[in-house]
Design a protein around this motif. Structure first.
Motif, PDB file in Angstrom:
ATOM      1  N   VAL A  71       0.836  -1.210   0.000  1.00  0.00           N
ATOM      2  CA  VAL A  71       0.000   0.000   0.000  1.00  0.00           C
ATOM      3  C   VAL A  71       0.867   1.255   0.000  1.00  0.00           C
ATOM      4  O   VAL A  71       0.640   2.185  -0.787  1.00  0.00           O
ATOM      5  CB  VAL A  71      -0.965  -0.003   1.212  1.00  0.00           C
ATOM      6  CG1 VAL A  71      -1.633   1.347   1.394  1.00  0.00           C
ATOM      7  CG2 VAL A  71      -2.003  -1.095   1.055  1.00  0.00           C
ATOM      8  N   PHE A  72       1.882   1.286   0.874  1.00  0.00           N
ATOM      9  CA  PHE A  72       2.723   2.477   0.980  1.00  0.00           C
ATOM     10  C   PHE A  72       3.512   2.734  -0.302  1.00  0.00           C
ATOM     11  O   PHE A  72       3.662   3.877  -0.727  1.00  0.00           O
ATOM     12  CB  PHE A  72       3.686   2.363   2.153  1.00  0.00           C
ATOM     13  CG  PHE A  72       3.026   2.462   3.514  1.00  0.00           C
ATOM     14  CD1 PHE A  72       1.744   2.948   3.662  1.00  0.00           C
ATOM     15  CD2 PHE A  72       3.707   2.065   4.651  1.00  0.00           C
ATOM     16  CE1 PHE A  72       1.144   3.038   4.904  1.00  0.00           C
ATOM     17  CE2 PHE A  72       3.123   2.151   5.898  1.00  0.00           C
ATOM     18  CZ  PHE A  72       1.835   2.642   6.026  1.00  0.00           C
ATOM     19  N   MET A  73       4.010   1.677  -0.916  1.00  0.00           N
ATOM     20  CA  MET A  73       4.814   1.859  -2.122  1.00  0.00           C
ATOM     21  C   MET A  73       3.957   2.089  -3.367  1.00  0.00           C
ATOM     22  O   MET A  73       4.267   2.934  -4.186  1.00  0.00           O
ATOM     23  CB  MET A  73       5.744   0.668  -2.324  1.00  0.00           C
ATOM     24  CG  MET A  73       6.820   0.567  -1.255  1.00  0.00           C
ATOM     25  SD  MET A  73       7.888  -0.855  -1.450  1.00  0.00           S
ATOM     26  CE  MET A  73       8.959  -0.267  -2.749  1.00  0.00           C
ATOM     27  N   ARG A  74       2.893   1.335  -3.487  1.00  0.00           N
ATOM     28  CA  ARG A  74       2.078   1.388  -4.705  1.00  0.00           C
ATOM     29  C   ARG A  74       1.147   2.597  -4.741  1.00  0.00           C
ATOM     30  O   ARG A  74       1.076   3.304  -5.737  1.00  0.00           O
ATOM     31  CB  ARG A  74       1.262   0.098  -4.797  1.00  0.00           C
ATOM     32  CG  ARG A  74       0.250   0.060  -5.880  1.00  0.00           C
ATOM     33  CD  ARG A  74       0.768  -0.647  -7.063  1.00  0.00           C
ATOM     34  NE  ARG A  74      -0.324  -0.786  -8.025  1.00  0.00           N
ATOM     35  CZ  ARG A  74      -0.117  -0.937  -9.290  1.00  0.00           C
ATOM     36  NH1 ARG A  74       1.090  -1.011  -9.747  1.00  0.00           N
ATOM     37  NH2 ARG A  74      -1.120  -1.041 -10.119  1.00  0.00           N
ATOM     38  N   TYR A  75       0.407   2.814  -3.651  1.00  0.00           N
ATOM     39  CA  TYR A  75      -0.624   3.844  -3.665  1.00  0.00           C
ATOM     40  C   TYR A  75      -0.155   5.194  -3.133  1.00  0.00           C
ATOM     41  O   TYR A  75      -0.637   6.234  -3.566  1.00  0.00           O
ATOM     42  CB  TYR A  75      -1.859   3.376  -2.895  1.00  0.00           C
ATOM     43  CG  TYR A  75      -2.513   2.191  -3.560  1.00  0.00           C
ATOM     44  CD1 TYR A  75      -3.165   2.329  -4.776  1.00  0.00           C
ATOM     45  CD2 TYR A  75      -2.432   0.927  -3.000  1.00  0.00           C
ATOM     46  CE1 TYR A  75      -3.747   1.245  -5.414  1.00  0.00           C
ATOM     47  CE2 TYR A  75      -3.014  -0.173  -3.624  1.00  0.00           C
ATOM     48  CZ  TYR A  75      -3.662   0.005  -4.828  1.00  0.00           C
ATOM     49  OH  TYR A  75      -4.230  -1.070  -5.456  1.00  0.00           O
TER      50      TYR A  75
END
Length: 79
Positions: A38-42
């Protein structure tokens, strides 16, 4: 991290290895990997997102270890 290591080691040493395995698997596979994604992608945080997820994972693992330790199931186990 230190709290998680010490409490998990104490619980494991008392013979309650399944509890430690379950909380470690949950925190590694659900919390750490999920938040890293979540932190890296979004959020686009890159490597900082992976480090942030690891920090949250360590806090969750310490909390889970504290709960398992406080319940005291490890006191009633026979090794």
């Amino acid at each position: 991290m230190a709290v998680a290591f010490v409490l998990a080691g104490a619980i494991r040493g008392a013979g309650d290895t399944p509890s430690v395995m379950k909380m470690t698997a949950f925190s590694m596979w659900i919390v750490r990997l999920g938040l890293t994604y979540v932190f890296m992608r979004y959020f686009g945080w890159g490597a900082a997102g992976a480090w942030a997820a690891m920090t949250v994972d360590n806090a969750v693992r310490a909390g889970l270890a504290a709960v398992v330790f406080a319940r005291g199931r490890w006191k009633r186990l026979r090794v």
